[in-house]
Design an enzyme around this catalytic site. Structure first.
Site, PDB file in Angstrom:
ATOM      1  CE  LYS A  56      52.524  68.048 -52.077  1.00  9.74           C
ATOM      2  NZ  LYS A  56      51.076  68.872 -51.957  1.00  9.74           N
ATOM      3  N   GLY A  58      38.019  66.624 -48.140  1.00  8.75           N
ATOM      4  CA  GLY A  58      39.412  67.004 -49.062  1.00  8.75           C
ATOM      5  C   GLY A  58      39.788  65.745 -49.850  1.00  8.75           C
ATOM      6  CG  ASP A 117      44.386  66.557 -49.308  1.00  8.92           C
ATOM      7  OD1 ASP A 117      43.139  66.574 -48.927  1.00  8.92           O
ATOM      8  OD2 ASP A 117      45.194  67.737 -48.954  1.00  8.92           O
ATOM      9  CG  ASP A 154      48.846  65.053 -45.665  1.00  7.33           C
ATOM     10  OD1 ASP A 154      49.651  65.490 -45.740  1.00  7.33           O
ATOM     11  OD2 ASP A 154      48.274  64.836 -46.893  1.00  7.33           O
TER      12      ASP A 154
END
Ligand SMILES: Nc1ncnc2c1ncn2[C@@H]1O[C@H](COP(=O)(O)OP(=O)(O)O)[C@@H](O)[C@H]1O
Ligand SMILES: CC(C)(COP(=O)(O)O)[C@@H](O)C(=O)NCCC(=O)O
Ligand SMILES: [K+]
Length: 301
Positions: free
Chosen positions: A14, A120, A122, A146
């Site tokens: 994304k 991570g 993210d 998430d």
């Protein structure tokens, strides 16, 4: 000045284009070629300069650092300054600063994870996105859920108006749960989840598996929310202020929110007032923008 934030997840890629904090456009489920094309368009079509690209990846390093960035240099003919060379954002308007989020990137919060190198990125971007989601509101202790390939739970606490990332959990994603049941057994078929939250007492193989996955996931989420809610009660004496903020992102965020609302009504004590979930599909991308902004502001000072 424009910034492109890029999130390489395990399932999808994304990206979002920002002008300062303002999100101008977001694209989901990109291929690397789509992304390169988009960068080309931004470079050629906008009157404003593309100042930077900030990247979070949970894929194998080589995949992004070597092929993607090398391609930008060669195919798109970008003059790039990589953050591994220097932590500074380029001031030359022809040079694009590429920040690949890693354990050395300066952050607007304190990171208490014991292994920042393996964390991570993210997850890190998501808690920062949640903490700085709204500029004006008082920062509250926040749980980020998430729901992507994996489901991650991450807690960011607030002390003396500073965000402190304290860690969380990594759990199986929704699809992964159904796939695992099928993969590791001889007789369980591959099912998809039921649109609605199933009755815990499944009366067929399909219902029993959906109960195990969907109802099981809701019970897991309740356990985690209760844990953090109690955690902030015992550390904060101010009962009134100790409400846990819950921000949810990832491809399965909306379906989880629907089941959670059914679950709270039908399976939890009605006297307990669970905080409403804030759904922010672009949480990781927003977090990346806040990090880039922080690096830049720090240099200006
Ligand atoms: N249109 C879609 N494309 C891909 N995944 C989707 C879509 N809609 C829902 N999903 C779900 O979202 C998950 C991927 O979420 P995402 O947040 O993109 O994951 P990641 O960050 O791990 O790449 C998939 O496992 C799937 O369950
Ligand atoms: C836990 C994850 C696999 C989640 O990835 P995602 O579902 O977002 O694709 C990713 O954040 C990761 O690889 N983490 C490394 C281990 C850690 O965070 O400690
Ligand atoms: K995730």
């Amino acid at each position: 000045m424009l910034l492109l934030a890029v999130d390489f997840g395990n399932t999808t890629l994304k990206a979002a284009l920002f002008e300062n904090e303002k999100l101008l456009e977001v694209r989901y489920s990109l291929s690397i070629i789509d992304l390169e094309d988009w960068i080309n368009q931004i470079k050629n079509n906008f009157s404003k300069n593309l100042e930077g690209i900030i990247i979070s990846s949970v894929r194998k390093n080589e995949e992004i650092e070597h092929s993607f960035i090398e391609n930008l240099k060669k195919k798109i003919k970008l003059i790039i300054k990589l953050n591994s060379d220097s932590k500074k954002i380029a001031t030359d308007s022809k040079v694009i600063s590429v920040v690949v989020l890693d354990e050395n990137t300066p952050l607007p919060i304190q990171n208490n994870y014991k292994t920042p190198k393996t964390l991570g990125k993210d997850r890190l971007a998501a808690v920062i996105g949640a903490y700085f989601l709204e500029k004006e509101t008082t920062k509250q202790p926040t749980l980020v859920i998430d729901a992507g390939t994996c489901i991650t739970f991450d807690f960011i606490d607030t002390k003396e108006s500073k965000g402190i990332y304290e860690g969380g959990s990594i759990s199986l994603g929704l699809n992964m749960r159904f796939k695992a049941l099928n993969h590791f057994t001889a007789k369980l078929p591959l099912f998809e989840s039921n649109e609605n939250l199933p009755n815990p007492m499944g009366k067929s193989t399909q219902e029993a598996m959906q109960s195990g996955v969907q109802f099981g996931l809701m019970s897991e989420i309740k356990g985690i929310i209760d844990f953090y809610q109690n955690q902030i009660k015992s550390t904060d004496n101010k009962e009134l202020d100790s409400k846990l903020n819950i921000v949810v992102c990832g491809g399965d965020a909306l379906i989880l929110k629907k089941w959670w609302e059914e679950y709270v009504i039908n399976f939890t004590n009605t006297t307990h007032n669970y905080t409403k979930w804030i759904i922010e599909p672009n949480l990781v991308l927003i977090g990346l923008q806040r990090i880039f902004q922080f690096i830049k502001n720090n240099e200006d000072n």
